[in-house]
Design an enzyme around this catalytic site. Structure first.
Site, mmCIF file in Angstrom:
data_model
loop_
_atom_site.group_PDB
_atom_site.id
_atom_site.type_symbol
_atom_site.label_atom_id
_atom_site.label_comp_id
_atom_site.label_asym_id
_atom_site.label_seq_id
_atom_site.Cartn_x
_atom_site.Cartn_y
_atom_site.Cartn_z
ATOM 1 N N ASP A 115 90.417 35.929 -16.615
ATOM 2 C CA ASP A 115 90.110 35.013 -15.508
ATOM 3 C C ASP A 115 88.629 35.109 -15.154
ATOM 4 O O ASP A 115 88.012 36.157 -15.287
ATOM 5 C CB ASP A 115 90.962 35.407 -14.290
ATOM 6 C CG ASP A 115 91.289 34.209 -13.419
ATOM 7 O OD1 ASP A 115 90.685 33.139 -13.626
ATOM 8 O OD2 ASP A 115 92.133 34.348 -12.534
ATOM 9 N N HIS A 174 93.955 23.435 -18.632
ATOM 10 C CA HIS A 174 93.403 23.850 -17.344
ATOM 11 C C HIS A 174 91.880 23.859 -17.363
ATOM 12 O O HIS A 174 91.245 23.372 -16.432
ATOM 13 C CB HIS A 174 93.939 25.237 -16.987
ATOM 14 C CG HIS A 174 93.402 25.784 -15.694
ATOM 15 N ND1 HIS A 174 93.762 25.257 -14.466
ATOM 16 C CD2 HIS A 174 92.539 26.790 -15.444
ATOM 17 C CE1 HIS A 174 93.132 25.938 -13.514
ATOM 18 N NE2 HIS A 174 92.382 26.870 -14.082
#
Lengths: 455, 455
Positions: A252, A363
């Site tokens: 992330d 995404h």
């Protein structure tokens, strides 16, 4: 020379002149601290802040580096005072608490100012280098024996704060309520609030202690509205401190803005009124909310979302399918357009099968700044895991915190795109939300929010 | 030599011959591992287990020491195989998960054996030194990049397991239901269970990953009954790794039995049937439950209690009053009878005011082995903090885990005394409870519980 001695040999960096975060230099060394650099040197200083005391080494390193020069987890120290509040550009700590308060009936501007003073004084004590001091307001001794452990405590104001304190004339335009996103499933009892506090530390007891001190200091003035706990990697657990994984197993923050980039400060922090950056921000127009009030100079806006991950559904997807949903390889975060974890994403790349390498609803495509007129924000999250939910699945996910100079040029346009269109959104549920104005940092003798409350 | 490199310089201890937990020695070095010592050398070996590879240094150090010779949090490694299961005598890790399962309808002895085999194989992979392996059953990649980070996974059987698997003939007498303690406020949905798993690691993502693997491996065979999360200090956060504080701010575990003490193994572990220790245990009689079955040799009984701390009430007591309730000074854990944190408690000492230095209802008096016919147990706890409870106070306290060779000579008599009579009990609420038979460790190729399920 040190009051902290856990038997860990000091590293070479600890003996450096200017290595101000070591436990043995609470005085003059700390004065020329990492966070001070930020106030005078802007974005380049931000890199120096987290990477090391020696300026040259600092500027070369990226913001998401942990302070590797520090000898131990406990001794690592992030000063409370500075142009910006601590807890925004520093790497997210191993343990975090988010807590929102509502002012008590009858508590107005004066009581709020006194509370921010108590809070600031307490945090100044708890974040002292070496052996932290005892907060005057209260001390349960839970953090005794520990060093500051990279403790940061960050304070923000919600929209409702301004009416309750008679300060609506100073309400930033940027604090307009976030738009309704159709896929949201927000719990109002866990959303918003007059005041917001973000606590982070690399030791869970240090973080808990700070939370209790913050709560105790608020007694009689403000009551807890909601409170959430989060976590990240322990420093030293991984070989690659630059990467963090969320509970879906994805790396992330890869595409986060970096302090070394020229737009970093403008993306994250509200410029001083009248500055060139401020004029540029106004001129840019295009969906932004214009200039923030003067009291927000050096501040930032925090969008806080409790994002539940539907892990049982996600974990049943084959890894190759998960990677298509995200647009990155799971093992190392490399974009499916090729390269490694640090390779820029190529959204135009066509794969061997003639289709886009990064799928249309991937995404990273939908969230990319290139897909959102350059909208960008600094994401600094904690994972959460509150056991088993009432539906029998893990009550776990991400305490997502996005930092930006203007939510209308950061979180809002990106989330408008993501909501529904993003392949990942089928595995997420936004359960709580908040937007807070986080003013600049306090100087010596000041408290956070002073220019709002006394200006 | 190492696949893990976080930039932390290796310590001198890492280069020691016999320092088998370093990341670069997964082969022969690990074979002569810390936990193996325990199986052959008894209590003296237990000290070596956690303190350092060099035997001389090991025996001198206490069990609650973290493995200081390890270079980084991630590389620290506790072998899965051994005479005892891991996660009992090692220092409690920074992050913990407790989870209980109930067997699915129709899942009997064979299905349970297959589950324990899957669990053991997965833990063997996840606890490999250096770069842990991928559990065959499932991998969400949340722990990718991290070393084993002192991961331990410990398996136990609840009383109900035996009827469901047709093994009532092998039910240990010691697994009799715990007596009702009048002050208990137990939630049956968070108590007991057919199977119990204790997970600990010094990295929260490593621990979460292990929890998900354990859950996934159980799918179709056993369903989660309850699950709890806990934490302790991060290694390196304090100058004194020997001390741990609970959320009341008290130093905890000071009076724990130590592996260097002659009675340690007899207190904590079930002796092999026919051994001298076994005969001595039978002869001792006096409230004990007699000899455990042969399949429990090397095992231990775990009493698990979720103990809510009424922190808002506790924190309003002046520190001097808190110290009287406990019987120790808060700052350093020294008994009020004098001395330092390591001075033995003098229960007879009269203070300057003519009263007992340790009050009649002080926690350490009522809990002391001397007050309980020598009853003793090894306490190894995690703190918990699940935010704000439904009553508006912190839902926080202690996940208390007591290890003993016989609960009737450990937890039960002590808790009978504490319940009500202990001044501390006014600030505690026992909200959940479990008692589990934790068999000995698995050898190479074996799984935990094999001698129960296949014997």
């Amino acid at each position: 020379m040190s009051t902290l001695d856990d038997g860990t040999p000091r590293t070479a960096g600890d003996a450096r002149p200017g290595g101000a975060s070591g436990p043995g230099v609470p005085g003059a060394g700390a004065g020329f601290s990492r966070r001070r650099l930020l106030g005078t040197a802007g974005a380049a200083g931000a890199a120096g802040l987290v990477a090391g005391g020696a300026a040259g080494a600092g500027i070369a390193a990226a913001a998401e580096d942990r302070p590797a020069a520090l000898a131990s987890v406990g001794a690592a120290h992030i000063p409370f005072e500075g142009a910006h509040q601590a807890g925004i550009v520093e790497p997210a700590q191993a343990r975090g608490h988010l807590v929102a308060f509502d002012l008590a009936p009858g508590a107005g501007r004066g009581a709020a100012a006194a509370l921010l003073r108590r809070w600031s004084d307490a945090v100044r004590e708890m974040t002292r280098p070496g052996r932290p001091g005892t907060p005057a307001v209260y001390d349960d001794q839970v953090a005794d024996d520990a060093g500051p452990s990279s403790l940061t405590v960050t304070f923000g104001f919600g929209r409702t704060f301004f009416a309750r304190t008679g300060l609506t004339a100073r309400l930033p335009e940027a604090l307009a309520p976030l738009p309704d996103f159709p896929a949201d499933a927000l719990d109002p009892r866990r959303s918003n609030g007059d005041l917001w506090v973000q606590i982070g530390a690399d030791d869970a007891l240090v973080a808990f202690h700070a939370l209790r001190v913050v709560q105790r200091a608020a007694a009689g003035t403000a009551a807890v509205r909601w409170q959430m706990n989060g976590f990240n990697r322990t420093p030293g657990a991984t070989a690659r401190p630059r990467t963090a994984r969320n509970l879906m197993g994805q790396i992330d923050g890869t595409n986060n803005p970096k302090p070394s980039e020229p737009d970093f400060a403008r993306t994250v922090f509200v410029p001083a009124a009248g500055s060139a950056a401020s004029a540029a921000a106004s001129a840019a127009g295009g969906g932004g909310t214009g200039t923030s009030p003067a009291w927000m100079a050096g501040g930032s806006y925090a969008v806080v979302r409790r994002i539940r991950m539907l892990l049982d559904s996600w974990d049943h997807l084959p890894v190759a399918r998960q990677e298509k949903v995200i647009g990155r390889r799971k093992s190392d975060g490399a974009p499916l357009s090729g390269g490694t974890g640090t390779t820029p994403v190529d959204l135009e790349r066509i794969g061997a099968d003639g289709a886009l390498a990064i799928a249309g609803d991937a995404h990273i495509r939908v969230a990319a700044a290139a897909s959102n007129s350059g909208a960008a924000m600094l994401r600094r999250a904690f994972s959460f895991h509150d056991g088993i939910g009432t539906d029998g699945t893990p009550d776990a996910g991400l305490l997502f915190i996005a930092w930006q100079a203007d939510p209308m040029r950061g979180f809002v346009p990106v989330q408008r795109k993501l909501d529904g269109a993003d392949g990942l959104s089928r595995f997420l549920r936004h359960e709580a939300s908040g937007l807070f104005a986080v003013p600049g940092g306090a100087g010596p003798g000041e408290y956070v929010g002073q220019s709002l409350l006394e200006g």
